[in-house]
Design an enzyme around this catalytic site. Sequence first.
Site, PDB file in Angstrom:
ATOM      1  N   GLU A 151       0.532  -1.565  -0.055  1.00  0.00           N
ATOM      2  CA  GLU A 151       0.444  -0.323   0.331  1.00  0.00           C
ATOM      3  C   GLU A 151       0.754   1.406  -0.045  1.00  0.00           C
ATOM      4  O   GLU A 151       2.072   1.509   0.416  1.00  0.00           O
ATOM      5  CB  GLU A 151      -1.530   0.238   1.548  1.00  0.00           C
ATOM      6  CG  GLU A 151      -0.651  -0.259   1.990  1.00  0.00           C
ATOM      7  CD  GLU A 151      -1.434  -0.865   3.425  1.00  0.00           C
ATOM      8  OE1 GLU A 151      -2.454  -1.709   3.724  1.00  0.00           O
ATOM      9  OE2 GLU A 151      -1.179   0.620   4.022  1.00  0.00           O
ATOM     10  N   CYS A 209       7.487  -3.755  15.767  1.00  0.00           N
ATOM     11  CA  CYS A 209       7.078  -2.828  16.291  1.00  0.00           C
ATOM     12  C   CYS A 209       4.896  -3.483  17.152  1.00  0.00           C
ATOM     13  O   CYS A 209       4.482  -4.455  16.278  1.00  0.00           O
ATOM     14  CB  CYS A 209       6.921  -1.673  15.772  1.00  0.00           C
ATOM     15  SG  CYS A 209       8.776  -1.152  15.356  1.00  0.00           S
ATOM     16  N   CYS A 219       2.038  -1.500  15.563  1.00  0.00           N
ATOM     17  CA  CYS A 219       2.167  -1.859  13.720  1.00  0.00           C
ATOM     18  C   CYS A 219       1.914  -2.575  13.436  1.00  0.00           C
ATOM     19  O   CYS A 219       1.946  -4.015  13.694  1.00  0.00           O
ATOM     20  CB  CYS A 219       3.620  -1.523  13.605  1.00  0.00           C
ATOM     21  SG  CYS A 219       3.709  -1.451  11.643  1.00  0.00           S
ATOM     22  N   GLY A 254       6.559  -1.838   5.755  1.00  0.00           N
ATOM     23  CA  GLY A 254       8.338  -1.866   6.035  1.00  0.00           C
ATOM     24  C   GLY A 254       9.535  -1.287   7.019  1.00  0.00           C
ATOM     25  O   GLY A 254       9.426  -0.172   7.561  1.00  0.00           O
ATOM     26  N   GLU A 255      10.369  -1.484   7.001  1.00  0.00           N
ATOM     27  CA  GLU A 255      11.722  -0.756   7.594  1.00  0.00           C
ATOM     28  C   GLU A 255      12.771  -0.504   6.430  1.00  0.00           C
ATOM     29  O   GLU A 255      13.762  -1.457   6.336  1.00  0.00           O
ATOM     30  CB  GLU A 255      13.010  -1.590   8.763  1.00  0.00           C
ATOM     31  CG  GLU A 255      13.871  -0.883   9.423  1.00  0.00           C
ATOM     32  CD  GLU A 255      13.699   0.507   9.392  1.00  0.00           C
ATOM     33  OE1 GLU A 255      12.567   0.640  10.318  1.00  0.00           O
ATOM     34  OE2 GLU A 255      14.663   0.951   9.168  1.00  0.00           O
ATOM     35  N   SER A 295      12.122   6.965   7.313  1.00  0.00           N
ATOM     36  CA  SER A 295      11.389   6.511   8.576  1.00  0.00           C
ATOM     37  C   SER A 295      12.459   5.231   9.066  1.00  0.00           C
ATOM     38  O   SER A 295      12.084   4.403   8.328  1.00  0.00           O
ATOM     39  CB  SER A 295      10.263   6.687   8.906  1.00  0.00           C
ATOM     40  OG  SER A 295      10.481   6.643   9.975  1.00  0.00           O
ATOM     41  N   SER A 323      12.179   6.262  14.633  1.00  0.00           N
ATOM     42  CA  SER A 323      11.107   6.103  15.572  1.00  0.00           C
ATOM     43  C   SER A 323      11.779   6.036  17.036  1.00  0.00           C
ATOM     44  O   SER A 323      12.153   5.178  17.149  1.00  0.00           O
ATOM     45  CB  SER A 323      10.308   4.615  14.505  1.00  0.00           C
ATOM     46  OG  SER A 323       9.862   4.999  13.690  1.00  0.00           O
ATOM     47  N   LEU A 324      11.105   6.871  18.095  1.00  0.00           N
ATOM     48  CA  LEU A 324      11.582   7.154  18.966  1.00  0.00           C
ATOM     49  C   LEU A 324      10.756   6.595  19.823  1.00  0.00           C
ATOM     50  O   LEU A 324      11.147   5.211  20.761  1.00  0.00           O
ATOM     51  CB  LEU A 324      11.883   7.821  19.517  1.00  0.00           C
ATOM     52  CG  LEU A 324      13.237   8.579  20.789  1.00  0.00           C
ATOM     53  CD1 LEU A 324      14.273   7.791  20.781  1.00  0.00           C
ATOM     54  CD2 LEU A 324      12.709  10.227  21.039  1.00  0.00           C
ATOM     55  N   ASN A 359      -2.825   4.848  16.556  1.00  0.00           N
ATOM     56  CA  ASN A 359      -3.664   4.611  15.745  1.00  0.00           C
ATOM     57  C   ASN A 359      -4.046   3.073  15.939  1.00  0.00           C
ATOM     58  O   ASN A 359      -3.507   1.958  15.870  1.00  0.00           O
ATOM     59  CB  ASN A 359      -3.093   4.707  14.219  1.00  0.00           C
ATOM     60  CG  ASN A 359      -4.516   5.270  13.116  1.00  0.00           C
ATOM     61  OD1 ASN A 359      -5.189   5.052  13.702  1.00  0.00           O
ATOM     62  ND2 ASN A 359      -3.710   5.932  11.867  1.00  0.00           N
ATOM     63  N   CYS A 384      -0.409   2.577   9.029  1.00  0.00           N
ATOM     64  CA  CYS A 384       0.640   1.283   8.067  1.00  0.00           C
ATOM     65  C   CYS A 384       0.273  -0.445   7.628  1.00  0.00           C
ATOM     66  O   CYS A 384      -0.428  -0.717   8.829  1.00  0.00           O
ATOM     67  CB  CYS A 384       1.817   1.145   8.486  1.00  0.00           C
ATOM     68  SG  CYS A 384       2.199   2.839   9.518  1.00  0.00           S
TER      69      CYS A 384
END
Length: 366
Positions: A109, A133, A136, A176-177, A208, A231-232, A307, A350
């Site tokens: 997406e 995560c 997510c 994805g990372e 990111s 992403s903290l 979210n 996401c």
Amino acid sequence: MSGEPAALGAADGVRDMDRIDIKSLTLEELTGQVKAMGLPAYRAGQIYQWLHEKQAASFGEMSNLPLPLRTQLGGQYELAALKQADVRISAIDGTRKYLFALSDGNVIESVLMRYHYGNSVCISSQVGCRMGCRFCASTLDGLERNLRPSEMLDQIYRIGQDTGERVSHVVVMGSGEPLDNYDNLLRFIRILSGEKGLCVGQRNITVSTCGLVPQMLRLAEERLQITLALSLHAASDETRRRLMPVANRYPLREVLDACKVYFEKTGRRMTFEYSLVRGVNDSPDEAQALARLLKDQHGHVNLIPVNPIQERDYVQSGREAVEAFKNHLEKNGINVTIRREMGRDIQGACGQLRRSYIREKEDKDD
Ligand code: SAH
């Protein structure tokens, strides 16, 4: 017009079985290929323009190339072209969420967001994700595979064509990372921001990461002008480990040192993303600790009310808690913005649309 395409390195992003993925080649590489085929170099410029400016979906469309060359290219190269499987348009803010099918049947997406400064596309960098995560949706089924540079580019190209509007900003913040797909990401950025093609300025590209320290340090050396977002999501290792398994590998100290190095080497200020989860990381104490942690960093904090996803019971922080958190940081001299929620009515977070699509398909197949 004879001869084999010149050998390329074994970069997994360029070769698909026995055919080279032509849209993942830089102009220099394509020129090398064209010369090795015994063709004049200007042909490379023409082909590149078809791929990256006119965004042709097939070799047949390349009308200023001789027909035999088009046929030859089709035999020797793969031309990645995504198929639009679905699009949802937000009635609230015009955000468009796309579902694209890849040639192997996987779906990914991408999101188009309209801002006052231009159109921004959020792309996926992998099919699925292996970072785990907790909040997510992209990571629930693990990593399926890396996306190739062409597949990252084509998300932007297809959206530009669908809307007929220019894409001025790109954020690699979808599924994805990106730094787990490092070589393909770099090739993608170079093609996207190169002088021929879509020419999206590097300052308008944001990547990111959940904080893969070795890759962040490597990225700092690439002489790019892109923005790096970290992403903290927590101000202590303990809380961060609860939310992000990657925190077991890289403690905050190391991650934040890497952010400093990134700023020192590139002059680019960092973005620190902080998703607020009720009762987990949204207390005044956490805000205080965050301000302490970031006081000698160069960058700003972007607060995102988490979210909620169906598979986890995390709850979004309330409006008041978000405001209080923001005020606390500001009082301590930290620059903060609250991320405006886009496309709330179309599963904007996401990985949510992809999952619902896969679920529907499985239900149908049962
Ligand atoms: N893997 C990269 C980029 C993809 S996610 C990264 O971790 O940064 C982009 C951002 O959205 C990250 O900050 C991620 O932590 C955040 N995110 C993911 N799911 C979310 C959710 N359900 N609510 C709020 N933010 C979320």
